[in-house]
Design a protein around this motif. Structure first.
Motif, PDB file in Angstrom:
ATOM      1  N   PRO A 144     -12.140  18.287  12.837  1.00  0.00           N
ATOM      2  CA  PRO A 144     -11.628  19.690  12.430  1.00  0.00           C
ATOM      3  C   PRO A 144     -10.299  19.884  12.370  1.00  0.00           C
ATOM      4  O   PRO A 144      -9.439  19.390  13.289  1.00  0.00           O
ATOM      5  CB  PRO A 144     -12.481  20.481  13.509  1.00  0.00           C
ATOM      6  CG  PRO A 144     -12.217  19.836  14.836  1.00  0.00           C
ATOM      7  CD  PRO A 144     -12.398  18.282  14.416  1.00  0.00           C
ATOM      8  N   ALA A 145      -9.825  20.656  11.474  1.00  0.00           N
ATOM      9  CA  ALA A 145      -8.423  21.154  11.050  1.00  0.00           C
ATOM     10  C   ALA A 145      -8.450  22.567  11.766  1.00  0.00           C
ATOM     11  O   ALA A 145      -8.630  23.482  11.288  1.00  0.00           O
ATOM     12  CB  ALA A 145      -8.016  21.246   9.821  1.00  0.00           C
ATOM     13  N   ALA A 146      -8.398  22.553  13.074  1.00  0.00           N
ATOM     14  CA  ALA A 146      -8.501  23.576  14.053  1.00  0.00           C
ATOM     15  C   ALA A 146      -7.659  24.249  14.912  1.00  0.00           C
ATOM     16  O   ALA A 146      -7.836  25.011  15.829  1.00  0.00           O
ATOM     17  CB  ALA A 146      -9.957  23.326  15.053  1.00  0.00           C
ATOM     18  N   THR A 147      -6.258  23.997  14.393  1.00  0.00           N
ATOM     19  CA  THR A 147      -5.111  24.602  15.203  1.00  0.00           C
ATOM     20  C   THR A 147      -4.860  26.022  14.518  1.00  0.00           C
ATOM     21  O   THR A 147      -5.316  26.221  13.380  1.00  0.00           O
ATOM     22  CB  THR A 147      -3.926  23.534  15.062  1.00  0.00           C
ATOM     23  OG1 THR A 147      -3.422  23.702  13.911  1.00  0.00           O
ATOM     24  CG2 THR A 147      -4.325  22.198  15.787  1.00  0.00           C
ATOM     25  N   GLN A 148      -4.026  26.672  15.160  1.00  0.00           N
ATOM     26  CA  GLN A 148      -3.605  27.949  14.550  1.00  0.00           C
ATOM     27  C   GLN A 148      -2.632  27.973  13.250  1.00  0.00           C
ATOM     28  O   GLN A 148      -2.734  28.781  12.552  1.00  0.00           O
ATOM     29  CB  GLN A 148      -2.639  28.827  15.467  1.00  0.00           C
ATOM     30  CG  GLN A 148      -1.522  28.035  15.803  1.00  0.00           C
ATOM     31  CD  GLN A 148      -0.601  29.044  16.839  1.00  0.00           C
ATOM     32  OE1 GLN A 148      -0.473  30.058  16.715  1.00  0.00           O
ATOM     33  NE2 GLN A 148      -0.029  28.232  17.928  1.00  0.00           N
ATOM     34  N   TYR A 149      -2.343  26.657  13.159  1.00  0.00           N
ATOM     35  CA  TYR A 149      -1.725  26.385  11.729  1.00  0.00           C
ATOM     36  C   TYR A 149      -2.231  25.411  10.905  1.00  0.00           C
ATOM     37  O   TYR A 149      -1.644  24.567  10.047  1.00  0.00           O
ATOM     38  CB  TYR A 149      -0.212  25.672  12.273  1.00  0.00           C
ATOM     39  CG  TYR A 149       0.712  26.477  12.942  1.00  0.00           C
ATOM     40  CD1 TYR A 149       0.888  27.694  12.786  1.00  0.00           C
ATOM     41  CD2 TYR A 149       1.102  25.821  14.335  1.00  0.00           C
ATOM     42  CE1 TYR A 149       1.688  28.546  13.778  1.00  0.00           C
ATOM     43  CE2 TYR A 149       1.787  26.635  15.062  1.00  0.00           C
ATOM     44  CZ  TYR A 149       2.237  27.867  14.992  1.00  0.00           C
ATOM     45  OH  TYR A 149       2.942  28.649  15.806  1.00  0.00           O
ATOM     46  N   GLY A 150      -3.798  25.430  10.805  1.00  0.00           N
ATOM     47  CA  GLY A 150      -4.388  24.332  10.164  1.00  0.00           C
ATOM     48  C   GLY A 150      -4.269  23.028  10.715  1.00  0.00           C
ATOM     49  O   GLY A 150      -4.814  22.762  11.708  1.00  0.00           O
TER      50      GLY A 150
END
Length: 212
Positions: A144-150
């Motif tokens: 997943p690209a799941a950080t707050q910045y994508g």
């Protein structure tokens, strides 16, 4: 990582493999694909999408032997193509076909690293009437690209992820191939042993798991 790992597969006698990055639109997935491609080639000329046929992808894998294969936007593929393509590309050999003059056509073999992107995971796309088996998931695991910045953990001084993505897109076009050439110069007779040590050290950190 996938771009740099690709030419090491044959040196380590490893099979093809890859990863699927998924997440919301405009979170940097395609930028990641462009940066990966820039290690060896100009991204604008070598980017591919999932829109194609199984035979076409096998032919492309043959052409990219010992290299990187990027397939962007998995939602453009039909469910049948997704399932069969993952198996065929990772197995590294095309299907047996008869020749019109008798016998079989010559088999093509390859080893590639695959980087796939999309807003959904393969198992989510295939949930209606198509299976996504453990063997397929092991060959193309989803991240997943799941950080707050994508996809980004830090913006490196940029005010938002969009500006950072634009910077990386331009840099990838301008400096394509430079990292790959530098990497090839570093590969020598000690590389397989050194890489295998890294692999073994990583595997030693994992708990006891099933084969898949």
């Amino acid at each position: 990582g996938t771009a740099f790992a690709a030419p090491l597969l044959s040196l380590l006698n490893e099979e093809s493999g890859g990863f699927h990055i998924y997440g919301d639109s405009s979170d940097g997935k395609t930028t990641a694909a462009r940066v990966s491609l820039s290690v060896w080639a100009r991204p604008s000329e070598s980017m591919m999408t999932w829109q194609g046929t199984g035979l076409g992808f096998n032919n492309t894998a043959t052409a990219r032997n010992d290299g990187l294969l990027v397939l962007d936007e998995i939602s453009q593929a039909t469910p049948k193509v997704i399932g069969s393509t993952v198996y065929s590309i990772m197995n590294g050999i095309n299907k047996a076909q008869g020749a019109k003059d008798g016998g079989n056509r010559a088999l093509s073999r390859w080893r590639v690293m695959v980087l796939s992107t999309g807003e959904k995971t393969p198992d989510h796309i295939l949930q209606h009437g198509h299976d996504w088996n453990a063997g397929q998931a092991a060959r193309l695991p989803s991240i997943p690209a799941a950080t707050q910045y994508g996809i980004y953990e830090t913006l490196h001084g940029f005010s938002d992820g969009a500006l950072l993505s634009e910077h990386l897109k331009e840099a990838a076009e301008r400096h394509h191939g430079e990292a790959g050439r530098a990497f090839i110069r570093l590969i020598d007779t000690n590389t397989p042993a050194a890489a295998q040590e890294r692999v073994s050290a990583f595997m030693a950190t994992l708990p006891h798991l099933s084969g898949q």
